[in-house]
Design a protein around this motif. Structure first.
Motif, PDB file in Angstrom:
ATOM      1  N   LYS A  23       0.824  -0.949  -0.038  1.00  0.00           N
ATOM      2  CA  LYS A  23      -0.036  -0.047   0.229  1.00  0.00           C
ATOM      3  C   LYS A  23       0.783   1.185  -0.224  1.00  0.00           C
ATOM      4  O   LYS A  23       1.921   1.426   0.937  1.00  0.00           O
ATOM      5  N   ASP A  24       0.809   2.021  -0.860  1.00  0.00           N
ATOM      6  CA  ASP A  24       1.412   3.223  -1.371  1.00  0.00           C
ATOM      7  C   ASP A  24       3.042   2.874  -1.154  1.00  0.00           C
ATOM      8  O   ASP A  24       3.830   3.558  -0.547  1.00  0.00           O
ATOM      9  N   ASP A  25       3.490   1.868  -1.695  1.00  0.00           N
ATOM     10  CA  ASP A  25       5.010   1.409  -1.987  1.00  0.00           C
ATOM     11  C   ASP A  25       5.542   0.809  -0.696  1.00  0.00           C
ATOM     12  O   ASP A  25       6.540   0.669  -0.599  1.00  0.00           O
ATOM     13  N   LYS A  26       4.658   0.525   0.371  1.00  0.00           N
ATOM     14  CA  LYS A  26       5.151   0.060   1.520  1.00  0.00           C
ATOM     15  C   LYS A  26       4.289  -1.284   1.833  1.00  0.00           C
ATOM     16  O   LYS A  26       3.197  -1.520   1.380  1.00  0.00           O
ATOM     17  N   PRO A  27       5.312  -2.395   2.451  1.00  0.00           N
ATOM     18  CA  PRO A  27       4.396  -3.538   2.689  1.00  0.00           C
ATOM     19  C   PRO A  27       3.129  -3.396   3.497  1.00  0.00           C
ATOM     20  O   PRO A  27       3.037  -2.512   4.581  1.00  0.00           O
TER      21      PRO A  27
END
Length: 1380
Positions: free
Chosen positions: A576-580
């Protein structure tokens, strides 16, 4: 002296040396398996400097380390004699090393060990020698005691106070001071000379002092010795009043006799000076006179070398750094005042200790191979070259038939095992010597495989693949590849074998799977290794997540359906939004989707599904937008969703320390979602006031933490609470807290030195961050010095982030370090890094460039290298420029664009392979040598011609259906014939599922570009393979298949052709597309493609205008056909256009995929393209790399979306097609043909039966005298049908006038009824039940009362019947009246 015969012999040896071509030496890989068994002579890797001065207070360490196999043993010579270490208890040798340690704890004098030392490293293959190390002990002698009488001098006279420091080792540094330990002020009038004496050009009364003292500082012992002071008395003609002294009148109004200039140093009018190359030259002129003379410098016959010259000591000293031969000559210094001038000439000679031109390097040879050692050095006078073998003069060594000494070169012929040795080259003259060791190792080793055994390689289908096979042997083995243990070696076609053993497969396919065996073979044996290749299907997401909006509290779901190779395990991960993405208890993930129940504001963002296998991956993203509910029920508090927390309150600071403070707060209301984290932020008012920055995060169960702070910052803090919904508003700021200053802790990052000009070096670094300053007045101490010369560090202090060192030599290494400092002190020093001064243009060009072994696509090139010193910078590569001058095919235009290829080689006879050439072409090339910034002048230009090859594939290959029983094939010449075309070869065979028929062959002359094939029946399908022919053979094959029978309505009439591609072949379940109108060759297709679904219109094609206007709508039972967007270049018939192009971009969209094709003139097999899809709604871009030739199918598109597409080259981004806009079809449910459904057939039969009954009833009424005599019932029924036909919607194009108004008086009778079928030839067949077919003459006119005129007769259209190969069914009305 040589006699006549000696001169002849020397000339013969020189000729043999010029004609000598030795084998390239073997490069031994740094593989532990090889090095462990590799026997090699010793090599010196570390030794002390030649002139070694030691401190008498320390132990003496003389370094000597070497490597070899077996491990070398060491011995020493002192003053030319064997040094027996075991007899001297003070001397020890380190283990596995030759380094000597001499200790003096038990007594002894270091001076007793002064002398010349040389280290010998020995094993069974040879002896290596160190330099001769001259060991001397540093000395700091005392000043001789002496009584100095006062010095009396008349005012205005010159004076020299002698220093004469005691001779030290190394010489001391001298300076003058007074009794208060203050330096004697020096200026234009008073200065110290190079010999340490203090010179007065003229004496003033104020010079009278009693404490002129000369000091000597000894560097090694760090001691300063002071000479007894001089007393200076100045005699004046008038009393001296120091209050009347000023700079404009230093004599206070007294009259002092003026004098013309005279030289104090050097005396006379001429002197000479000798200096060695690369050292610094110091010339000095000190003059006496009143007024004080001015010194100027000149060089006779030229200018002073400005970039190397410095003037010091108030212009009295001329300093030239890094002296070279061109600095020799006559230098003139001129001293003048207003009374006159004098000159002194200094004749400078530049000599040189030996320096390397070509230093010998280690040589590894196989038995019976040839080689040579070269030792070239220069100097002034020219050095003498002496060869030694294992430390003994080569002349005294046993003679060898395989070795021949020719001056500075030793030639080896047919070397044999047992002849390994270490050779020393000694180049010496009166100013110094050079000694180099180079071993010759004769290596006899069977082939060995260095890589992993039986390695399994998995690759993705259609990807470029490399199979490695590292190997070694001496002599160098020949390597070949085999597949599945059979057949000849793999090389050529889609295979390519590199010199290091790697096998390249240009495009891996499923049939390439198998066991590949690499075999290394030499006269000593054979070694082999196997690589198992598995080709896997690409992992891809076939149903991607879609953007969606969800009401707060509802459930959101993202799909991610994956298709992959069944044998590859995959993992699916969401971010999500380039974060795990943390799933927790609420979010749920399965194999094909992600479910988010009870959506809240914290769930809003971009979700990405990433699927990975062990060899590839794919990803797709979609955005979730959270919407507020329209209303909430305030009476049910338990149903309230969680919300963001309230901000923390009452921030308090305690426990202050130098670099920390405790922060405490009271948490706010969490609003039904526990606080998981507290974020502490800070703001400081010095560097970025008003900007809040994150300091640290802490668990949600804490409310008191110790903050780690930086010095010299005035902080204030605030806290933000975080729960699952989101962040709270920030708290109110805390009171300010100021930390005290300190010296910097950080070291500036990014330190580097590089030359922006040939005579400078820019030292740059990244300045410290504001919070790393730790105090005010930040500066940087920058240090630099020449590397490996032992010079003192130069340094400068600056506030910036760059310092430029001027007047450097070209491309020399420097050691650089830096430290930060502020008012509180200095920070730590950085590590020493190596930088280089600037590069200059290489002066020498490669010579004797030539080509050999030219075939159709590659050639060997050879050249003579340049002297590496002439590169004047880092040797980057030999850069070959080559271009295609012309094609040998008559009339074929070519692009003369220059290409480059780099070769890195430092061998004496370099060579390389130039590949990827176009066959049957004339090429030109030249070569330069390059450093990082410049290229040398070009070498000689060479012209060569490639041989004829096989042609490229034909430019296009079309399959056209003109009737049921024929297929028309059409093609064009290859883009690159690669030779003289002698014809075309067409192979074809029938295809029926997995069964294929007998292969048939047709051959055509080169001017034939079409062929018509008659089909045995209309359902027969063929697979065609077309290739062009030259004398060499058949070229690349263009393969196509004829269309399925289900698509046989896709052909046009005799005037129109439809181009079929692989992507346009529909399956049996695909609705039948309508035919497309033909496009003329010069028509440019519109840049916008819009496809839509219609349920009431009929497909018609209008060809009434020259521009061929095509109007396309849809029948009820069909979907929109593929839209072919084509553009054709105006130079279509030109064989080759200059430069590279991409054109004819064709798009055939479906609902979630599209077929894309394009044309290009890039070389086949060496081009890679990129498809760039831009979604029109949100401008997101999807990039698809393509390594195979078009057409291709691109999946994972959004149904019903509008896209912009362009294709560009991966290698040449500027080469791009025109942008094309298209729209995918809306999502649909698979349709079926209702004409084949049972319920539909039954309904039609029922309607026919009802009509028959109605006609019978009407006939009975007529017999009884009904209302419609003469068929009135039928007439009324016909009027009903006509009125129903009139109610049909008007065609939006055909029934418009040119002004846009509808024409209601169109030829209705020529239009089919709704639901009628389209005939196979593209014309509309009227319904069998239409009453228009009845009536006399076939016109079927009505009276005003609606009755037919004339009798009811059946209209027969013979042409239509025959054309459709069917007979028209008899109308039920005819049947009834026939009975009557």
């Amino acid at each position: 002296m040589f006699g006549q015969g000696g001169h002849a012999a020397l000339a013969l040896m020189s000729l043999l040396l010029l004609l000598w071509h030795d084998a390239a030496p073997i490069e031994v890989p740094q593989d532990p398996k090889i090095l462990q068994d590799l026997k090699q002579p010793p090599t010196i890797v570390k030794q002390s400097v030649k002139d070694y001065i030691v401190d008498p207070r320390d132990n003496i360490i003389i370094e000597c380390e070497a490597k070899g196999n077996p491990v070398p043993t060491f011995s020493w010579r002192r003053n030319g004699k064997f040094f027996n270490i075991g007899k001297d208890p003070r001397v020890t040798m380190r283990k596995r090393s030759g380094t000597l340690e001499i200790g003096f704890r038990s007594g002894g004098r270091p001076e007793d060990y002064e002398g010349e030392y040389q280290c010998f490293a020995n094993n069974e293959f040879g002896v290596a020698l160190s330099n001769k190390i001259l060991l001397r002990v540093s000395k700091a002698p005392l000043w001789p005691k002496e009584v100095l009488e006062p010095v009396v001098v008349t005012e205005g006279s010159p004076l020299v106070l002698l220093c004469n420091p005691p001779p030290g080792l190394p010489p001391p540094f001298t300076f003058w001071m007074n009794s208060a330990m203050t330096p004697i002020p020096q200026d234009k009038r008073v200065s110290m000379g190079l010999n340490g004496d203090l010179y007065f050009s003229n004496v003033l009364a104020k010079d009278a002092h009693t404490d002129y003292s000369c000091n000597a500082r000894f560097l090694f012992t760090h001691t300063i010795q002071q000479k007894n002071p001089f007393t200076l008395k100045v005699l004046t003609k008038e009393p001296y009043n120091d209050t009347s002294y000023n700079t404009t009148d230093p004599y206070g109004g007294r009259k002092v006799a003026e004098s013309t200039p005279t030289f104090l140093s050097p005396p006379g009018t001429e002197s000479s000076k000798m200096v060695l190359r690369d050292e610094q030259l110091l010339l000095e002129c000190i003059a006496a006179g009143l007024p004080t003379p001015t010194i100027k410098w000149f060089k006779k016959g030229g200018d002073l070398p400005g970039r190397k010259v410095k003037f010091e000591n108030y212009n009295k000293t001329l300093k030239i750094i890094n002296v070279s031969e061109e600095d020799a000559g006559e230098y003139v210094c001129m001293a003048n005042n207003h009374l006159g001038s004098i000159r002194h000439s200094i004749f400078v000679q530049v000599k040189a200790a030996p320096y390397w031109l070509d230093k010998p390097t280690n040589l590894v040879l196989a038995p019976d191979e040839n080689g040579r050692l070269v030792c070239r050095a220069n100097g002034n006078p020219k050095p003498n070259i002496q060869w030694l073998i294992n430390g003994q003069p080569v002349d005294s060594a046993p003679p060898s038939l395989s070795r021949q000494v020719l001056g500075d070169t030793i030639i080896f012929r047919s070397v044999q095992m047992g002849s390994s040795a270490v050779y020393q080259c000694n180049a010496s003259n009166e100013h110094g010597y050079l000694l180099a060791n180079a071993f010759v190792s004769v290596l006899d080793m069977p082939p060995r495989m260095l890589g992993l055994k039986n390695q399994l390689i998995k690759v993705i289908e259609n990807n470029r693949t490399f199979l490695d096979c590292p190997f070694f042997g001496s002599p160098l083995p020949e390597l070949r590849w085999f597949k599945n243990g059979q057949g000849s070696g793999l090389d050529g076609g889609q295979y390519r074998v590199y010199i290091n053993g790697t096998l390249e497969i240009k495009r891996a396919r499923s049939e390439d799977e198998g066991t590949y065996t690499c075999v290394a073979n030499s006269i000593l044996g054979t070694a082999e290794n196997q690589v198992l290749l598995e080709v896997k299907e690409r992992t891809r997401i076939v149903r991607v997540p879609e953007h969606q909006s969800a009401i707060r509290g509802s459930t959101a779901r993202f799909d991610c359906v994956v298709k992959s190779d069944p044998s590859l395990p995959i993992t699916v991960a969401w971010t999500k939004d380039d974060k795990p993405l943390y799933l927790g208890w609420r979010l749920k993930k399965d194999e094909e989707s992600l479910t988010i129940p009870n959506v809240n504001e914290g769930d809003e963002g971009t979700y990405t599904c990433t699927v990975k296998s062990e060899i590839d991956q794919d990803s797709a993203s979609a955005r979730l937008t959270v919407l507020e509910e329209a209303s909430l029920n305030p009476s049910v508090s338990s149903a309230l969703p969680p919300d963001r927390p309230d901000p923390p309150m009452d921030l308090d600071l305690s426990d202050p320390a130098a670099r920390s403070v405790r922060l405490t707060w009271i948490p706010g209301n969490d609003h039904r979602s526990p606080v998981t984290q507290f974020l502490v932020q800070f703001e400081e008012d010095r560097w970025e006031p008003g900007r809040w920055q994150n300091l640290s995060t802490y668990p949600g169960d804490l409310n008191s933490v110790i903050l780690q702070l930086a010095p010299y910052v005035n902080y204030q803090f605030r806290v933000i609470a975080i729960n699952s919904v989101g962040q709270s508003q920030p708290s109110r700021p805390s009171p300010r807290y100021k930390t005290s200053g300190a010296a910097p802790d950080a070291i500036p990052r990014g330190l580097r030195g590089w030359g922006s000009k040939k005579d400078n070096m820019e030292i740059t670094w990244e300045p410290l961050l504001d919070l790393e300053r730790n105090g005010p007045n930040l500066h940087y101490n920058v240090f630099w010095r020449r590397k490996d010369l032992g010079h003192e560090w130069n340094n400068v202090t600056t506030m910036g982030s760059k310092h430029v060192v001027q007047n450097t030599e070209t491309y020399v290494p420097y050691e650089i370090k830096i430290q930060a400092r502020n008012e509180f002190g200095q920070g730590p020093e950085s590590n020493v890094v190596t930088g280089y001064s600037g590069e200059d243009k290489p002066t020498d060009a490669p010579t004797d460039l030539r080509a050999s072994k030219v075939n159709s696509t590659k050639t060997n090139i050879h050249w003579k290298p340049v002297d590496l010193n002439s590169i004047q910078g880092e040797f980057k590569e030999y850069r070959l420029y080559y271009w295609r001058e012309a094609s040998l095919v008559p009339g074929l235009m070519v692009s003369k664009e220059k290409k480059t290829k780099g070769f890195y080689s430092t061998v004496a006879e370099p060579s390389g392979i130039l590949s990827d050439l176009v066959p049957f072409s004339k090429y030109k090339m030249f070569m330069v040598v390059a450093n990082n910034r410049f290229e040398s002048p070009p070498s000689n230009t060479v012209e060569f011609t490639t041989k004829e090859g096989v042609p490229d594939a034909p430019r296009f290959f079309r399959i056209n259906r003109r009737s049921f029983d024929t297929i028309h094939l059409e093609w064009d010449k290859p883009l690159e014939p690669n030779g003289i075309l002698i014809g075309y070869q067409l192979k074809y065979q029938t295809v029926n599922g997995s069964r294929i028929g007998r292969l048939q062959l047709e051959q055509f002359l080169p001017n034939v570009t079409d062929f018509t094939l008659r089909l045995p029946d209309r359902s027969t399908r063929y697979k065609f393979h077309l290739s062009a022919l030259t004398q060499v053979g058949a070229g690349e094959v263009f393969a196509e298949e004829s269309p399925h029978f289900a698509n046989e309505e896709n052909f046009t009439d005799a005037t129109g052709l439809v181009e079929l591609t692989d992507a346009s072949v529909a399956s049996a379940f695909t609705p039948t597309p309508t035919p497309l109108a033909p496009l003329p060759p010069t028509t440019i297709a519109p840049s916008t493609i819009s496809t839509s679904t219609s349920t009431t219109s009929t497909t018609t094609t209008s060809t009434t205008t020259p521009s061929t206007t095509t109007t396309t709508t849809e029948a009820t039972t069909t979907t929109t056909p593929p839209v072919l967007v084509t553009t054709k270049r105006t130079d279509q018939n030109v064989l080759v256009a200059p430069g590279r192009e991409i054109w004819n971009l064709t798009v055939e969209p479906n609902n979630n995929y599209t077929n894309v094709s394009w044309r290009h003139n890039f070389p086949a097999g060496s081009s890679e393209f990129v498809l760039e899809f831009t979604l029109d709604s949100d401008k997101t871009v999807k990039v698809v790399p393509v390594k195979r030739q078009p057409p291709i199918t691109v999946a994972d598109l959004i149904a019903g979306a509008k896209y912009h597409l362009r294709v560009y080259s991966h290698e040449l981004n500027s080469v791009s097609s025109k942008s094309v806009t298209f729209k995918t079809k809306p999502a649909y449910i698979d349709q079926v043909d209702i004409a084949t459904q049972g319920w539909f057939i039954g309904l039609m039969c029922a309607i026919a039966l009802i009509i028959l009954i109605l006609l019978i009833v009407c006939f009975i009424k007529r017999s009884r005298g009904g209302k419609y005599p003469g068929g009135g019932c039928v007439t009324g029924f016909a009027k009903y049908l006509v009125r129903d036909k009139k109610d049909l919607p008007l065609d939006p194009v055909d029934q418009k006038d040119q002004d846009g108004s509808f024409d209601y008086h169109s030829d209705e009778d020529n239009k089919p009824l709704q639901g009628s079928q389209t005939s196979l030839d593209g014309n509309v067949k009227e319904s069998d039940d239409s009453l228009v077919d009845y009536g006399e003459g076939g016109d079927g006119q009505f009276n005003e009362d609606g009755s037919f005129i004339g009798q009811y007769t059946v209209k027969k259209d013979k042409d239509e019947t025959e054309g459709n190969e069917s007979s028209e069914a008899t109308s039920p009305v005819n049947a009834i009246y026939s009975l009557a």
